[in-house]
Design a protein around this motif. Sequence first.
Motif, PDB file in Angstrom:
ATOM      1  N   ARG A   1       0.847  -1.196   0.000  1.00  0.00           N
ATOM      2  CA  ARG A   1       0.000   0.000   0.000  1.00  0.00           C
ATOM      3  C   ARG A   1       0.879   1.242   0.000  1.00  0.00           C
TER       4      ARG A   1
ATOM      5  N   GLY B   1       1.336   6.777   6.847  1.00  0.00           N
ATOM      6  CA  GLY B   1       0.596   5.522   6.790  1.00  0.00           C
ATOM      7  C   GLY B   1      -0.156   5.428   5.480  1.00  0.00           C
ATOM      8  N   THR B   2      -0.995   4.419   5.380  1.00  0.00           N
ATOM      9  CA  THR B   2      -1.814   4.297   4.176  1.00  0.00           C
ATOM     10  C   THR B   2      -2.821   5.442   4.173  1.00  0.00           C
TER      11      THR B   2
ATOM     12  N   GLU C   1      -5.979   5.500   3.823  1.00  0.00           N
ATOM     13  CA  GLU C   1      -7.184   5.270   4.628  1.00  0.00           C
ATOM     14  C   GLU C   1      -6.892   5.364   6.126  1.00  0.00           C
ATOM     15  N   ASP C   2      -5.711   4.880   6.569  1.00  0.00           N
ATOM     16  CA  ASP C   2      -5.364   4.970   7.990  1.00  0.00           C
ATOM     17  C   ASP C   2      -5.084   6.409   8.408  1.00  0.00           C
TER      18      ASP C   2
ATOM     19  N   PRO D   1      -2.595   4.208  16.389  1.00  0.00           N
ATOM     20  CA  PRO D   1      -2.559   2.876  15.769  1.00  0.00           C
ATOM     21  C   PRO D   1      -2.387   2.965  14.248  1.00  0.00           C
ATOM     22  N   LYS D   2      -1.742   1.963  13.690  1.00  0.00           N
ATOM     23  CA  LYS D   2      -1.630   1.746  12.247  1.00  0.00           C
ATOM     24  C   LYS D   2      -0.829   2.785  11.469  1.00  0.00           C
ATOM     25  N   VAL D   3      -0.217   3.763  12.132  1.00  0.00           N
ATOM     26  CA  VAL D   3       0.586   4.767  11.438  1.00  0.00           C
ATOM     27  C   VAL D   3       1.929   4.926  12.141  1.00  0.00           C
ATOM     28  N   THR D   4       2.893   5.497  11.445  1.00  0.00           N
ATOM     29  CA  THR D   4       4.186   5.837  12.028  1.00  0.00           C
ATOM     30  C   THR D   4       4.154   7.294  12.424  1.00  0.00           C
TER      31      THR D   4
END
Length: 180
Positions: A102, A135-136, A138-139, A176-179
């Motif tokens: 992604r 991140g992506t 969507e995230d 969550p889900k990201v840097t």
Amino acid sequence: YPASVEARWEDIVQKDVPIQVARTGDPVPGLTVKGAVLVQPTQVTVRGPKSTLNVMQLVRTTPYDVAGLSEGVHKRQLTLDRPPPLVSYDIDSVLATVEIARALVPKELPKLKVQIVGILRASAQPGTVTVKITGTAEDVNAIDPEAVVPRVEPKAAGLDVSKPGNAYLDVLVDLPKVTV
């Protein structure tokens, strides 16, 4: 006929030359190629006239077309380009591997107030920070900037909070889900 023939004598040598893979096309929208195309083996043994091999820097393969590829690891056998005249390779093809992932997008959340955890009368300098996340799409877009709380934790850092003083502390942000 012919009346004469021009002859040239030259040593035949061999050497290892790196293999280069060109990439063409684009994967499915929202995805990207992660890293470079990996090739196995990474080099080829070339045999031929010394003057030709002295100028050979690399051996190319047919391009790796990533058009339309979905997320995941994709392997493909690629043939080597034809060698120059009087030159031979010890292999004809290589295994090329590409990873499609992604696409990551950056986003900045500016001027977020730094919270000090565990101390009532304390202030932070600077009082606000810009949080940068990756991140992506969507995230990253799912994150509400108002729900992001940058904080410092003096007690957790081992500081004696019973006495006045100053300290340099890392700003902490948990998402969550990201840097971050």
